[in-house]
Motif scaffolding. Structure first.
Motif, PDB file in Angstrom:
ATOM      1  N   ARG A  83      -0.848   9.013  -9.003  1.00  0.00           N
ATOM      2  CA  ARG A  83      -1.915   8.916  -8.001  1.00  0.00           C
ATOM      3  C   ARG A  83      -3.271   8.724  -8.681  1.00  0.00           C
ATOM      4  O   ARG A  83      -4.087   7.885  -8.280  1.00  0.00           O
ATOM      5  CB  ARG A  83      -1.951  10.185  -7.146  1.00  0.00           C
ATOM      6  CG  ARG A  83      -0.925  10.261  -6.023  1.00  0.00           C
ATOM      7  CD  ARG A  83      -1.079  11.585  -5.299  1.00  0.00           C
ATOM      8  NE  ARG A  83      -0.139  11.767  -4.219  1.00  0.00           N
ATOM      9  CZ  ARG A  83      -0.378  11.483  -2.940  1.00  0.00           C
ATOM     10  NH1 ARG A  83      -1.540  10.944  -2.596  1.00  0.00           N
ATOM     11  NH2 ARG A  83       0.523  11.714  -2.023  1.00  0.00           N
ATOM     12  N   THR A  84      -3.508   9.525  -9.734  1.00  0.00           N
ATOM     13  CA  THR A  84      -4.792   9.455 -10.433  1.00  0.00           C
ATOM     14  C   THR A  84      -5.002   8.088 -11.072  1.00  0.00           C
ATOM     15  O   THR A  84      -6.071   7.478 -10.939  1.00  0.00           O
ATOM     16  CB  THR A  84      -4.860  10.545 -11.524  1.00  0.00           C
ATOM     17  OG1 THR A  84      -4.727  11.830 -10.908  1.00  0.00           O
ATOM     18  CG2 THR A  84      -6.191  10.484 -12.276  1.00  0.00           C
TER      19      THR A  84
ATOM     20  N   ARG B  22      -5.697   5.386  -8.522  1.00  0.00           N
ATOM     21  CA  ARG B  22      -7.047   5.517  -7.967  1.00  0.00           C
ATOM     22  C   ARG B  22      -8.102   5.044  -8.975  1.00  0.00           C
ATOM     23  O   ARG B  22      -9.025   4.301  -8.632  1.00  0.00           O
ATOM     24  CB  ARG B  22      -7.310   6.973  -7.574  1.00  0.00           C
ATOM     25  CG  ARG B  22      -8.649   7.188  -6.881  1.00  0.00           C
ATOM     26  CD  ARG B  22      -8.750   8.578  -6.290  1.00  0.00           C
ATOM     27  NE  ARG B  22      -8.667   9.616  -7.315  1.00  0.00           N
ATOM     28  CZ  ARG B  22      -7.622  10.435  -7.467  1.00  0.00           C
ATOM     29  NH1 ARG B  22      -6.580  10.341  -6.649  1.00  0.00           N
ATOM     30  NH2 ARG B  22      -7.615  11.343  -8.401  1.00  0.00           N
TER      31      ARG B  22
ATOM     32  N   GLY C 185      -7.674   1.322  -9.566  1.00  0.00           N
ATOM     33  CA  GLY C 185      -7.901   0.554  -8.351  1.00  0.00           C
ATOM     34  C   GLY C 185      -6.836  -0.516  -8.119  1.00  0.00           C
ATOM     35  O   GLY C 185      -7.124  -1.550  -7.511  1.00  0.00           O
TER      36      GLY C 185
ATOM     37  N   HIS D   9       0.850  -1.188   0.000  1.00  0.00           N
ATOM     38  CA  HIS D   9       0.000   0.000   0.000  1.00  0.00           C
ATOM     39  C   HIS D   9       0.888   1.242   0.000  1.00  0.00           C
ATOM     40  O   HIS D   9       1.819   1.353   0.803  1.00  0.00           O
ATOM     41  CB  HIS D   9      -0.905   0.010   1.243  1.00  0.00           C
ATOM     42  CG  HIS D   9      -1.713   1.260   1.378  1.00  0.00           C
ATOM     43  ND1 HIS D   9      -2.672   1.633   0.456  1.00  0.00           N
ATOM     44  CD2 HIS D   9      -1.681   2.240   2.316  1.00  0.00           C
ATOM     45  CE1 HIS D   9      -3.206   2.789   0.828  1.00  0.00           C
ATOM     46  NE2 HIS D   9      -2.621   3.171   1.957  1.00  0.00           N
TER      47      HIS D   9
ATOM     48  N   ARG E 146      -3.277  -2.169  -6.651  1.00  0.00           N
ATOM     49  CA  ARG E 146      -2.266  -2.131  -5.599  1.00  0.00           C
ATOM     50  C   ARG E 146      -1.102  -3.037  -5.959  1.00  0.00           C
ATOM     51  O   ARG E 146      -0.185  -3.212  -5.155  1.00  0.00           O
ATOM     52  CB  ARG E 146      -2.868  -2.565  -4.262  1.00  0.00           C
ATOM     53  CG  ARG E 146      -3.881  -1.577  -3.703  1.00  0.00           C
ATOM     54  CD  ARG E 146      -4.241  -1.938  -2.285  1.00  0.00           C
ATOM     55  NE  ARG E 146      -5.147  -0.964  -1.693  1.00  0.00           N
ATOM     56  CZ  ARG E 146      -5.507  -0.969  -0.423  1.00  0.00           C
ATOM     57  NH1 ARG E 146      -5.050  -1.912   0.400  1.00  0.00           N
ATOM     58  NH2 ARG E 146      -6.331  -0.054   0.051  1.00  0.00           N
TER      59      ARG E 146
END
Length: 309
Positions: free
Chosen positions: A61-62, A65, A68, A30, A70
């Motif tokens: 970051r975008t 996100r 989705g 994470h 990881r």
């Protein structure tokens, strides 16, 4: 070509501080705020520059996100894509080595001016570039127009002997650099040489003097042949100081490309992005060590892969 690209990746990987730091961050399950701060710090320490770092991290970051994800491998792949965009693979990095016809119909060599401050490896780079071009079956002549540094002409002469090309030089220390450059190009025209590489002095005591000297060399040379390449030689280890040097030379010379030296001993490879953004001209060659073959064409994908480790 393939062997040079393999060597480029191998040499860059030796300094793998950036790659190791990125892997340590991207290997986490994470990316918390501490990880993002570490990633930002790592990119800045690599001399990527504030604006490119901000763009990369904002987009990363975008994308994370929206996707989705990881998965560290996917995050690394996105980072690779973003870094490659910043390095800009669309830039033309070819060297203009073809002979050309002047206004009076004379066949003239492609003339290269090597510019930059002393200590960046400029004279050595001129010799290595001659070797690179000879390997591509080009005929080459070297011009020792750095007449203010006592050892410069001798150093270039040694390189000429090593790679099998002639060197035009003056026997008098402090001779007019433009005169030596003129003689080199004139001989290149007379002998039908493909490329003439002119090594210039790297003094930065004042911009006016540098402008006058480089301006005179360019004027004198172009009477015989147009300047095909004006290559700025920068030391990758100097970071922001290298950018300051680049700004000065961009003001006084019509630069066509950058040669980044000492990249094998630096984790600051991000300077490639910073200097290209600053000057709007491509990194065309990189110096990867002390050996005669340690000058390679710059390949963006290989470079980014080496940065990531």
């Amino acid at each position: 070509m393939a062997s040079r690209l393999v060597r480029l990746r191998a040499r860059l990987a030796r300094s793998g501080a950036l790659g190791q730091a990125l892997l340590a961050v991207l290997g986490r399950d994470h990316l918390d705020e501490a990880a993002w701060e570490k990633l930002e710090e790592t990119l800045l320490q690599a001399d990527l520059g504030i604006d490119p770092t901000t763009r990369i991290l904002t987009e990363l970051r975008t994308r994370i996100r929206v996707d989705g994800t990881r998965d560290p491998a996917q995050v690394r792949a996105i980072l690779r894509e973003l870094l490659l965009t910043e390095v800009d693979p669309t830039m033309d990095r070819t060297l203009s080595t073809e002979r050309r016809t002047t206004g009076d119909g004379t066949q003239a060599p492609a003339t290269f001016l090597m510019v930059g401050v002393n200590g960046t490896g400029k004279t050595t780079t001129a010799g290595k570039l001659a070797r690179l071009l000879v390997a591509e079956e080009k005929t080459v002549l070297l011009g020792a127009a750095d007449t203010f540094r006592a050892a410069a002409a001798d150093q270039l002469q040694t390189w000429g002997e090593r790679v099998g090309v002639e060197v035009v030089r003056s026997d008098r220390e402090g001779a007019d650099p433009a005169s030596v450059a003129h003689d080199a190009v004139q001989r290149g025209v007379a002998e039908g040489v493909d490329v003439v590489i002119v090594d210039t002095a790297g003094r930065l005591q004042n911009k006016a003097g540098l402008m006058d000297e480089l301006g005179k060399i360019t004027r004198v040379v172009t009477r015989k042949a147009p300047v095909a390449e004006s290559l700025l030689v920068l030391d990758a280890t100097t970071g922001q100081n290298g950018l300051r040097q680049a700004r000065v030379f961009a003001e006084v010379a019509q630069l066509t490309g950058i040669v980044l030296t000492k990249l094998d001993g630096s984790a600051k490879g991000g300077i490639v992005v910073a200097v290209q953004k600053e000057l709007g001209i491509p990194v065309k060659l990189v110096g990867l060590g002390e050996g005669p073959d340690d000058l390679a064409p710059f390949d963006p994908e290989t470079f980014v892969d080496a940065l990531l480790g």
